[in-house]
Design a protein around this motif. Structure first.
Motif, PDB file in Angstrom:
ATOM      1  N   GLU A  49       0.871  -1.181   0.000  1.00  0.00           N
ATOM      2  CA  GLU A  49       0.000   0.000   0.000  1.00  0.00           C
ATOM      3  C   GLU A  49       0.908   1.231   0.000  1.00  0.00           C
ATOM      4  N   TRP A  50       1.719   1.336  -1.057  1.00  0.00           N
ATOM      5  CA  TRP A  50       2.765   2.356  -1.132  1.00  0.00           C
ATOM      6  C   TRP A  50       2.216   3.769  -1.049  1.00  0.00           C
ATOM      7  N   GLN A  51       1.138   4.048  -1.769  1.00  0.00           N
ATOM      8  CA  GLN A  51       0.601   5.408  -1.806  1.00  0.00           C
ATOM      9  C   GLN A  51       0.131   5.854  -0.426  1.00  0.00           C
ATOM     10  N   LEU A  52      -0.530   4.975   0.275  1.00  0.00           N
ATOM     11  CA  LEU A  52      -1.018   5.312   1.611  1.00  0.00           C
ATOM     12  C   LEU A  52       0.145   5.500   2.580  1.00  0.00           C
ATOM     13  N   ALA A  53       1.134   4.624   2.502  1.00  0.00           N
ATOM     14  CA  ALA A  53       2.315   4.752   3.361  1.00  0.00           C
ATOM     15  C   ALA A  53       3.041   6.073   3.090  1.00  0.00           C
ATOM     16  N   THR A  85       6.899  -3.141  -7.050  1.00  0.00           N
ATOM     17  CA  THR A  85       7.106  -3.817  -8.329  1.00  0.00           C
ATOM     18  C   THR A  85       6.778  -2.896  -9.497  1.00  0.00           C
ATOM     19  N   ASP A  86       6.039  -1.823  -9.218  1.00  0.00           N
ATOM     20  CA  ASP A  86       5.720  -0.900 -10.303  1.00  0.00           C
ATOM     21  C   ASP A  86       6.619   0.330 -10.236  1.00  0.00           C
ATOM     22  N   ALA A  87       7.021   0.790 -11.408  1.00  0.00           N
ATOM     23  CA  ALA A  87       7.961   1.904 -11.505  1.00  0.00           C
ATOM     24  C   ALA A  87       7.380   3.200 -10.956  1.00  0.00           C
ATOM     25  N   GLN A  88       6.088   3.413 -11.110  1.00  0.00           N
ATOM     26  CA  GLN A  88       5.474   4.659 -10.645  1.00  0.00           C
ATOM     27  C   GLN A  88       5.592   4.799  -9.132  1.00  0.00           C
ATOM     28  N   MET A  90       7.813   3.422  -7.173  1.00  0.00           N
ATOM     29  CA  MET A  90       9.218   3.631  -6.828  1.00  0.00           C
ATOM     30  C   MET A  90       9.633   5.059  -7.108  1.00  0.00           C
ATOM     31  N   THR A  91       9.171   5.608  -8.216  1.00  0.00           N
ATOM     32  CA  THR A  91       9.475   7.001  -8.551  1.00  0.00           C
ATOM     33  C   THR A  91       8.893   7.946  -7.504  1.00  0.00           C
ATOM     34  N   GLU A  92       7.675   7.687  -7.080  1.00  0.00           N
ATOM     35  CA  GLU A  92       7.037   8.539  -6.072  1.00  0.00           C
ATOM     36  C   GLU A  92       7.759   8.451  -4.734  1.00  0.00           C
ATOM     37  N   ILE A  93       8.234   7.276  -4.390  1.00  0.00           N
ATOM     38  CA  ILE A  93       9.005   7.123  -3.149  1.00  0.00           C
ATOM     39  C   ILE A  93      10.306   7.915  -3.254  1.00  0.00           C
ATOM     40  N   GLN A  94      10.995   7.789  -4.376  1.00  0.00           N
ATOM     41  CA  GLN A  94      12.240   8.542  -4.574  1.00  0.00           C
ATOM     42  C   GLN A  94      11.975  10.042  -4.541  1.00  0.00           C
TER      43      GLN A  94
END
Length: 105
Positions: A49-53, A85-88, A90-94
């Motif tokens: 749940e990358w976006q929420l985190a 696993t998705d590039a988007q 990972m980009t948002e985290i970076q």
């Protein structure tokens, strides 16, 4: 709820953390200390749940730049165990980590 979330994190009960997060959100509870969001961030990230985190992390760092190091350390721990696993995502985290001077390579 926040102490329960930390205990669930210690037991790697990521689904339990998500359930607690849903209860906290439903009841509109706020922690006494912004660092109490940390187990929720980790649990949600471990569930992909990358976006929420990220959203919770952004709220933490916008409330105080003093939390940048703690949030950075947390994200380093998360990303050392699991990455999107998705590039988007990972980009948002970076894009979140770079401005708080957090390198995780």
């Amino acid at each position: 709820y926040f102490e329960k979330a930390d205990l669930a994190r210690q037991h790697r009960d990521w689904a339990g953390i998500k359930d607690l997060f849903n209860q906290v959100t439903e009841r509109q509870l706020k922690p006494a200390n912004q660092l109490e969001w940390s187990p929720f961030i980790e649990g949600l990230a471990r569930l992909q749940e990358w976006q929420l985190a990220l959203s919770i992390s952004q709220k933490m760092t916008s409330s105080s730049t003093n939390l940048n190091d703690s949030v950075c350390h947390l994200w380093r721990r998360i990303l050392s165990a699991d990455t999107p696993t998705d590039a988007q995502s990972m980009t948002e985290i970076q894009n979140f980590l770079n401005p708080i001077n957090c390198n995780f390579d």
